[in-house]
Design a protein around this motif. Structure first.
Motif, PDB file in Angstrom:
ATOM      1  N   THR A   7     130.183 -55.577  99.869  1.00 60.59           N
ATOM      2  CA  THR A   7     129.865 -54.059 100.579  1.00 60.59           C
ATOM      3  C   THR A   7     128.880 -53.527  99.385  1.00 60.59           C
ATOM      4  O   THR A   7     129.126 -53.576  98.444  1.00 60.59           O
ATOM      5  N   CYS A   8     127.864 -53.009 100.005  1.00 59.38           N
ATOM      6  CA  CYS A   8     126.793 -52.575  99.060  1.00 59.38           C
ATOM      7  C   CYS A   8     126.501 -51.006  99.525  1.00 59.38           C
ATOM      8  O   CYS A   8     126.561 -50.822 100.752  1.00 59.38           O
ATOM      9  N   LEU A   9     126.399 -50.168  98.493  1.00 60.51           N
ATOM     10  CA  LEU A   9     125.943 -48.785  99.009  1.00 60.51           C
ATOM     11  C   LEU A   9     124.585 -48.832  98.641  1.00 60.51           C
ATOM     12  O   LEU A   9     123.938 -49.338  97.760  1.00 60.51           O
ATOM     13  N   GLY A  10     123.789 -47.868  99.515  1.00 64.51           N
ATOM     14  CA  GLY A  10     122.382 -47.473  99.239  1.00 64.51           C
ATOM     15  C   GLY A  10     122.266 -46.069  99.772  1.00 64.51           C
ATOM     16  O   GLY A  10     122.956 -45.378 100.021  1.00 64.51           O
ATOM     17  N   SER A  11     120.948 -45.629  99.062  1.00 61.39           N
ATOM     18  CA  SER A  11     120.290 -44.328  99.496  1.00 61.39           C
ATOM     19  C   SER A  11     119.054 -44.475  99.362  1.00 61.39           C
ATOM     20  O   SER A  11     118.211 -45.327  98.827  1.00 61.39           O
ATOM     21  N   CYS A  12     118.210 -43.312  99.843  1.00 64.08           N
ATOM     22  CA  CYS A  12     116.974 -42.888  99.679  1.00 64.08           C
ATOM     23  C   CYS A  12     116.807 -42.292  98.147  1.00 64.08           C
ATOM     24  O   CYS A  12     117.977 -42.323  97.300  1.00 64.08           O
ATOM     25  N   HIS A  13     115.534 -41.911  97.755  1.00 65.46           N
ATOM     26  CA  HIS A  13     115.307 -41.580  96.418  1.00 65.46           C
ATOM     27  C   HIS A  13     116.246 -40.276  95.935  1.00 65.46           C
ATOM     28  O   HIS A  13     116.733 -40.173  94.825  1.00 65.46           O
ATOM     29  N   CYS A  14     116.035 -39.340  97.087  1.00 66.03           N
ATOM     30  CA  CYS A  14     116.585 -38.127  96.434  1.00 66.03           C
ATOM     31  C   CYS A  14     118.221 -37.980  96.838  1.00 66.03           C
ATOM     32  O   CYS A  14     118.945 -37.205  96.438  1.00 66.03           O
ATOM     33  N   GLY A  15     118.832 -38.992  97.590  1.00 67.82           N
ATOM     34  CA  GLY A  15     120.294 -39.294  98.038  1.00 67.82           C
ATOM     35  C   GLY A  15     120.823 -38.413  99.067  1.00 67.82           C
ATOM     36  O   GLY A  15     121.890 -38.510  99.497  1.00 67.82           O
ATOM     37  N   ALA A  16     119.681 -37.817  99.969  1.00 63.98           N
ATOM     38  CA  ALA A  16     120.178 -36.982 100.972  1.00 63.98           C
ATOM     39  C   ALA A  16     120.758 -38.040 101.841  1.00 63.98           C
ATOM     40  O   ALA A  16     121.636 -37.623 102.754  1.00 63.98           O
ATOM     41  N   GLU A  58     120.874 -35.620 109.449  1.00 63.92           N
ATOM     42  CA  GLU A  58     119.751 -34.635 109.497  1.00 63.92           C
ATOM     43  C   GLU A  58     118.890 -34.834 108.796  1.00 63.92           C
ATOM     44  O   GLU A  58     117.599 -34.110 108.954  1.00 63.92           O
ATOM     45  N   SER A  59     118.670 -35.388 107.625  1.00 68.45           N
ATOM     46  CA  SER A  59     117.680 -35.598 106.675  1.00 68.45           C
ATOM     47  C   SER A  59     116.765 -36.976 107.223  1.00 68.45           C
ATOM     48  O   SER A  59     115.700 -37.011 106.862  1.00 68.45           O
ATOM     49  N   LEU A  60     117.177 -37.630 108.256  1.00 64.19           N
ATOM     50  CA  LEU A  60     116.182 -38.775 108.811  1.00 64.19           C
ATOM     51  C   LEU A  60     115.173 -38.296 109.866  1.00 64.19           C
ATOM     52  O   LEU A  60     115.491 -37.515 110.654  1.00 64.19           O
ATOM     53  N   THR A  61     113.995 -38.880 109.409  1.00 61.31           N
ATOM     54  CA  THR A  61     113.068 -38.751 110.620  1.00 61.31           C
ATOM     55  C   THR A  61     112.824 -40.372 111.093  1.00 61.31           C
ATOM     56  O   THR A  61     112.785 -41.059 110.341  1.00 61.31           O
ATOM     57  N   LYS A  76     113.310 -37.080 105.291  1.00 60.65           N
ATOM     58  CA  LYS A  76     112.434 -36.183 105.229  1.00 60.65           C
ATOM     59  C   LYS A  76     111.959 -35.393 104.000  1.00 60.65           C
ATOM     60  O   LYS A  76     111.295 -34.966 103.891  1.00 60.65           O
ATOM     61  N   VAL A  77     113.256 -35.621 103.146  1.00 58.37           N
ATOM     62  CA  VAL A  77     112.927 -35.078 101.689  1.00 58.37           C
ATOM     63  C   VAL A  77     112.045 -35.651 101.022  1.00 58.37           C
ATOM     64  O   VAL A  77     111.055 -35.122 100.362  1.00 58.37           O
TER      65      VAL A  77
END
Length: 119
Positions: A7-16, A58-61, A76-77
């Motif tokens: 199980t791995c966690l992931g995120s975009c750069h800003c963490g949104a 809500e932060s995804l486009t 989006k951020v």
């Protein structure tokens, strides 16, 4: 060589945008289509049942092109591309392994996927 399920966690750069996947990393793929060449992402294929969006819907486009089948998602951020819904297997997501926390792709086979030649 069989790997243990992780199980791995992931995120975009800003963490949104934050997510979690479960996979045994059978292989990683690089695609030669026009968008993947520009993103230069290294992907792992994960069934939708093994993916969970934890925060940031809500932060995804979304961006689509060509057949408008694959769905490429970006924050989006910060503009980072964490995952996409696959064209040929739409019940699977391609996860950008460079967005996974503390992940080292060393030793996992990489397959070159042919996207540019798809009709």
């Amino acid at each position: 060589m069989s790997r243990a399920m992780q199980t791995c966690l992931g995120s975009c750069h800003c963490g949104a945008v934050r997510f979690e996947i479960e996979t045994d990393f059978p292989e990683l793929t690089m695609c030669d289509c026009s968008i993947c060449r520009r993103k230069n992402a290294l992907m792992v294929k994960v069934h939708e049942s093994k993916f969970r969006l934890l925060a940031g819907e809500e932060s995804l486009t979304e961006y689509q092109f060509h057949t408008l089948t694959a769905r490429h998602f970006f924050c989006k951020v910060c503009g980072i591309y964490p995952f996409h819904r696959k064209r040929v297997t739409p019940d699977n997501l391609g996860i950008n392994v460079f967005c996974l926390h503390d992940f080292d792709p060393a030793g996992i086979p990489v397959r070159q996927a042919v996207g540019a030649g798809m009709p």
